[in-house]
Design a protein around this motif. Structure first.
Motif, PDB file in Angstrom:
ATOM      1  N   ALA A   1      60.814  46.776  10.603  1.00 59.96           N
ATOM      2  CA  ALA A   1      61.978  45.880  10.785  1.00 59.96           C
ATOM      3  C   ALA A   1      62.180  45.332   9.417  1.00 59.96           C
ATOM      4  O   ALA A   1      61.984  43.982   9.388  1.00 59.96           O
ATOM      5  N   LEU A   2      62.425  46.206   8.609  1.00 66.16           N
ATOM      6  CA  LEU A   2      62.946  45.625   7.171  1.00 66.16           C
ATOM      7  C   LEU A   2      64.389  45.236   7.275  1.00 66.16           C
ATOM      8  O   LEU A   2      65.277  45.837   7.949  1.00 66.16           O
ATOM      9  N   TRP A   3      65.027  43.975   6.817  1.00 65.43           N
ATOM     10  CA  TRP A   3      66.216  43.758   6.758  1.00 65.43           C
ATOM     11  C   TRP A   3      66.939  44.549   5.683  1.00 65.43           C
ATOM     12  O   TRP A   3      66.692  44.634   4.645  1.00 65.43           O
ATOM     13  N   PRO A   4      68.128  45.156   6.408  1.00 60.75           N
ATOM     14  CA  PRO A   4      68.834  46.062   5.402  1.00 60.75           C
ATOM     15  C   PRO A   4      69.471  45.485   4.500  1.00 60.75           C
ATOM     16  O   PRO A   4      70.047  46.363   3.269  1.00 60.75           O
ATOM     17  N   HIS A   5      69.628  44.373   4.444  1.00 55.25           N
ATOM     18  CA  HIS A   5      70.462  43.630   3.348  1.00 55.25           C
ATOM     19  C   HIS A   5      70.020  43.070   2.311  1.00 55.25           C
ATOM     20  O   HIS A   5      70.374  42.068   1.319  1.00 55.25           O
TER      21      HIS A   5
ATOM     22  N   TYR B   1      60.718  36.379   1.225  1.00 52.23           N
ATOM     23  CA  TYR B   1      61.091  35.465   2.169  1.00 52.23           C
ATOM     24  C   TYR B   1      60.283  34.479   2.950  1.00 52.23           C
ATOM     25  O   TYR B   1      60.300  33.337   3.028  1.00 52.23           O
ATOM     26  N   PRO B   2      58.976  34.953   3.076  1.00 50.92           N
ATOM     27  CA  PRO B   2      58.061  34.044   3.814  1.00 50.92           C
ATOM     28  C   PRO B   2      57.533  33.343   2.914  1.00 50.92           C
ATOM     29  O   PRO B   2      57.226  31.992   3.462  1.00 50.92           O
TER      30      PRO B   2
ATOM     31  N   PRO C   1      65.953  48.574   1.795  1.00 43.10           N
ATOM     32  CA  PRO C   1      65.117  49.614   2.790  1.00 43.10           C
ATOM     33  C   PRO C   1      65.810  51.162   2.852  1.00 43.10           C
ATOM     34  O   PRO C   1      65.049  51.945   2.995  1.00 43.10           O
ATOM     35  N   ALA C   2      67.165  50.912   3.022  1.00 44.77           N
ATOM     36  CA  ALA C   2      67.603  52.417   3.055  1.00 44.77           C
ATOM     37  C   ALA C   2      67.357  53.383   1.843  1.00 44.77           C
ATOM     38  O   ALA C   2      67.415  54.583   1.896  1.00 44.77           O
TER      39      ALA C   2
ATOM     40  N   GLN D   1      58.521  51.784   2.779  1.00 42.20           N
ATOM     41  CA  GLN D   1      58.929  50.861   3.651  1.00 42.20           C
ATOM     42  C   GLN D   1      57.732  50.330   4.433  1.00 42.20           C
ATOM     43  O   GLN D   1      57.670  49.093   4.517  1.00 42.20           O
TER      44      GLN D   1
ATOM     45  N   ARG E   1      55.250  42.031   3.118  1.00 42.89           N
ATOM     46  CA  ARG E   1      55.706  40.693   3.718  1.00 42.89           C
ATOM     47  C   ARG E   1      54.969  40.053   4.490  1.00 42.89           C
ATOM     48  O   ARG E   1      54.858  38.696   4.419  1.00 42.89           O
TER      49      ARG E   1
END
Lengths: 557, 380
Positions: free
Chosen positions: B96-100, B109-110, B142-143, B150, B157
């Motif tokens: 569940a990595l954020w693609p952006h 982020y955390p 991520p892509a 990943q 994270r």
């Protein structure tokens, strides 16, 4: 040998479809440009100096901006709100939010005038009048009601395909509160969908005709499309004709000005490489007041935006004359008796014939482009077809008129050609999307199991594609039946459609008759639309929703 | 303070039920995770592992029961704290990595949500990426990352969250040795500070037994057994648990006597003394578990070789005996031809509860060997 013959067949198909696109879209638009260039060059100063022209252009752009900045946030809010599991009757609301598009635009606009205008529904019952319902504010409000379903749909699709629940769960589990997750994760993921919705909302507002004509023109509020209509149907001097052509070209130029940069920016972003599998369900919150508030808000919006106007429309249809109290004692079917006559029946027959023919042909044409675009040669065609989505109806009609008008002007054939050109993309998009979702392995597995190409399509691909094919047909059918922008410019003495009849009846100021005709038109459209819609829903739903046990049940929500 | 005091638990799940539309995906489960401990949730898909994790993380409210984290009640049927207010970090199934977001921003982020400013957050994030040896990928999205990369970003994270409980929702690929080491080191470090634990959902017995301090077996939402990896492997509560935790031959024989960790089993009419126990010795045959290492080739008993499979470092032999089919694992390539009579020895058994399921060889690994062996009739 066989490979060569299929290759040849494919080339022939590309050539055939390409020729149709050229004749329907490319040639007329070039012809329009050419005519404006040659005939207009001498009169251009005169045309551009005509009073009201600059105002119409400014009105059009301002209206497009105003509708977009309202409809896009509203649609986004609705999509986000309807994703919460605690909204009572969520499935029903999702359906109800799309209802405004099922009502023809001019019927919706006319209903609003009957609901909120002078001597309208709220005036008679509550003494509440909203005089500016005729004029820019009314046009803006109805266009917003008409556009929100679209922006909602775009954002909802974006939510479903981009904002996977697990991405948001991950953000919550990383310490983000709901507001922070919305800002840092959900909205950035939705940005391309929101941008696409904005572009489409802008373009569709610019080319909208029915609502400005019904609600703006009586108050002297003009737009580019209503000016083109006025010039072509009422104006008799050659200058009006040149003005219509110039405005038609201007409209497409304005559209291109917005669409091309947007497409350059959006194109790569809408094709985001997806990393994770669609997994997980949205975070479940215990039922609370928020869900009920959302439902109440949606209910109020639909009540004021669609339900009340439609009630007012029906009331106007069964009330003998303006000023007569709409109480049951006064109800009558006189208006319906008045409008059910041979002429209108013929118009209805023509509308139905056109809509059926257009929807059938368009499903085939849309499917053809969707299949052919998978090869390099077909990709240009797909782009061209997608461009017709934003090619204003008025422009297309004028272009077709000056290209083929001398042979088939005023005939149903010309109107059918216009529908085909304008709605091609409507049929192409859903089918193309469904083909994209079709796993490549499934067809290969069928071939490897001994099926020939056509057998594989019939046995493996047709069933998953069926909802998209039926949906494409339905969209084209409904839109063709609604269509008034092009029909009103192209119809001749014996080729007026029911929608045009309604529009003309409104211009003549026959309130009861117009209302009765609007009700009839809406019913005619619902007749095939509702059963088909139910069928599509059934085809889309998984066969055995309970088979996977608790896990799949959780995913289904 | 003894380690089993509830105050020493990072997680306490008390009589938890989570139902979807009347179907209980988690059914009255009680378990806890101690400080510094990794508890594996082992079960087939649909056994409720993910749902249990969802309830612990705060993605789903419990239908009944309670969830306690660090001695604080965070969820009961009336009230469920949202995930961001629970002291948990989650590694998701497909990460569940954020693609952006780039790897660096993802890990920061955390830290940002804890209130850190952008710069220090990024520095801390880079340090975590460095520990996982992917600092050079900090700017990638991520892509642009491989599956293993990943996974490391996903774990980074989670580590950045500095939580006292780490939840792993069936990571698609096994954690490789280095990643596992970083994670376990983190638990050790955090244990000295406030204490942290892990809850690791998986359907892979080998991974669960190798990683966890204790293993909880889940079946259809119910807790079937809870114990150390050695316990659940050597002493499963029933045939289902035996098949889930590793290759298992289930045979039938009478255990006529048991004393001090040894017992007598009747095989081919002889009394054979082996390691093992029996609740009620008697003349009736009972289902017995024989793990591949608990029998070997050579000795006084005989059986017929039904199938043999070379597996690299060892070979699996499926031997038909008077008790039933027994899987015997021996180093090196197969030494006997299929169909031969082979001598064998039984060294250990574990009595299983009588269940409706018929005896025989259980477990996915074994049934494969068996079916292959049977269809494989060509001479070697």
């Amino acid at each position: 040998m066989q490979a060569r013959s299929t290759d040849l067949g494919r080339r022939a198909a590309v050539l055939a479809v390409g020729t149709v696109i050229f004749l329907l879209v490319v040639l007329p638009v070039f012809r329009l440009g050419y005519v404006v260039w040659t005939e207009g060059s001498t009169q251009l100063d005169e045309v551009l100096g005509r009073p009201g022209l600059g105002e119409a252009v400014l009105n059009t752009v301002l209206l497009a901006v105003a509708v977009t900045v309202t409809a896009v946030p509203l649609g986004t809010l609705v999509a986000l709100g309807l994703r919460r599991a605690d909204v009572p009757g969520r499935g029903w609301w999702r359906f109800a939010m799309l209802l405004p598009v099922l009502v023809p635009q001019f019927v919706l606009g006319y209903s609003w005038t009957q609901a909120y205008g002078r001597a309208g529904f709220t005036d008679t019952i509550l003494g509440l009048v909203w005089p500016s319902v005729l004029g820019p504010w009314g046009v803006w409000a109805v266009l917003v009601v008409n556009t929100v379903p679209l922006t909602y749909l775009f954002v909802a699709v974006g939510l479903a395909t981009r904002a996977e629940p697990n991405l948001e769960r991950a953000a919550r589990a990383s310490g983000g509160d709901p507001a922070s997750v919305l800002r840092h994760v959900t909205l950035p993921l939705l940005r391309p969908s929101i941008a696409a919705a904005s572009v489409l909302s802008f373009v569709l507002t610019m080319e909208s005709f029915a609502i400005p004509q019904v609600m703006g023109t009586p108050a002297g509020f003009t737009t580019v499309t209503t000016t083109i209509y006025r010039d072509l149907s009422l104006g008799s001097d050659p200058l009006s004709f040149v003005e219509a052509l110039t405005l038609a070209l201007l409209l497409v130029a304005l559209t291109v000005l917005v669409v091309i940069p947007a497409d350059l920016w959006l194109g790569p972003r809408l094709r985001v490489t997806r990393v994770a599998n669609p997994e997980g369900a949205p975070i479940v919150t215990p039922r609370g007041a928020a869900g009920r508030w959302i439902a109440a808000g949606l209910g109020g919006y639909l009540l004021l935006g669609v339900v009340l106007p439609l009630i007012a429309l029906v009331t106007a249809a069964i009330t003998p004359a303006v000023g007569v109290s709409p109480s049951p004692g006064n109800w009558t079917l006189d208006n319906f008796r008045f409008v059910v006559n041979a002429r209108n029946a013929e118009a209805l027959g023509r509308s139905a014939l056109l809509a059926f023919a257009a929807a059938g042909l368009l499903t085939v044409l849309g499917g053809a482009v969707a299949v052919l675009e998978r090869r390099r040669a077909g990709r240009v065609m797909a782009s061209l077809v997608t461009v017709t989505l934003v090619l204003p109806g008025s422009t297309l009609a004028v272009a077709l008129l000056i290209t083929y008008g001398r042979w088939i002007g005023g005939t149903l054939t010309l109107i059918l050609l216009a529908y085909l050109a304008k709605l091609w993309a409507f049929a192409h998009r859903p089918i193309s999307g469904a083909l994209d979702r079709l796993a490549a392995g499934e067809m290969q597995a069928a071939r490897a199991s001994g099926a020939k190409a056509l057998t594989a399509v019939r046995t493996v691909a047709l069933r998953p594609l069926a909802p998209a094919l039926l949906g494409a047909w339905l969209i084209c059918f409904v839109t063709a039946l609604h269509e008034v922008t092009m029909s009103s410019l192209l119809y001749g003495p014996d080729s007026d459609t029911l929608a045009v009849v309604v529009l003309n009846s409104k211009e003549l100021g026959r309130i009861g008759a117009t209302a009765a005709l609007s009700v009839l038109l809406t019913l005619v459209m619902l007749l095939p639309a509702l059963p088909l819609w139910v069928l599509i829903r059934r085809l889309q739903s998984p066969r055995h929703p309970r088979a996977g046990g608790a896990r799949s049940l959780a995913h289904a929500r | 303070m003894p380690a089993d005091e509830p105050a020493q638990h990072v997680l306490d799940v008390r009589d938890l039920t989570v139902a979807y539309g009347g179907v209980a995906a988690v059914d009255h489960v009680c378990l806890h995770v101690r400080r510094g401990e990794v508890l594996a949730l082992l079960g087939p898909s649909g056994s409720g592992k993910s749902t249990l994790l969802s309830a612990v993380a705060g993605f789903r409210p419990p239908t009944t029961g309670e969830v306690w984290l660090q001695g604080r009640r965070v969820a009961d049927p009336g009230r469920a704290e949202p995930p961001e207010r629970r002291d948990v970090a989650v590694v998701f199934q497909s990460y569940a990595l954020w693609p952006h977001l780039s790897a660096l921003d993802t890990v920061a982020y955390p830290i940002r949500r804890r209130g850190a400013r952008r710069r220090p957050a990024r520095e801390e994030a880079l340090e975590i990426l460095d520990r996982l040896r992917i600092a050079h990928l900090a700017d990638r999205r991520p892509a642009e990352l491989s599956g293993g990369e990943q996974q490391r970003v996903g774990l980074a994270r989670a580590l950045a969250r500095q939580a006292s409980l780490y939840l792993f929702d069936e990571p698609t690929a096994h954690l490789d040795t280095h990643v596992r080491g970083v994670f376990l080191d983190e638990l050790v470090v955090r244990r000295e500070a406030s204490g942290a634990g892990g809850l690791y959902a998986t359907h892979d017995a080998e991974e669960a037994l190798g990683l966890a301090d204790r293993v909880a077996l889940l079946n259809a939402g119910r807790l079937v057994q809870l114990g150390t990896p050695e316990q659940v492997y050597a002493e499963p509560v029933d045939i289902w648990a035996a098949g889930l935790t590793g290759p298992a031959s289930v045979v039938r024989a009478a255990v006529v006597a048991a004393h001090g960790g040894r017992c007598s089993v009747v095989v081919q009419g002889h009394r054979v003394t082996v390691e093992g126990t029996a609740a009620t010795p008697g003349r009736d045959t009972v289902p017995l578990l024989v793990r591949p290492g608990w029998a070997r080739l050579g000795g006084e008993l005989t059986g017929r070789l039904r199938a043999a499979r070379f597996r690299g470092p060892h070979s699996d032999h499926l031997v038909e005996t008077s008790m039933g089919e027994v899987l015997i694992r021996e180093p090196g390539p197969p030494r006997h031809a299929v169909g031969d009579d082979v001598p064998w020895t039984l060294s250990r058994i574990w009595p299983l509860q009588e269940t409706a399921a018929p005896g025989g060889v259980a477990g996915p690994f074994l049934s494969r060997a068996q079916s292959r062996g049977r269809s494989d009739s060509r001479p070697r």
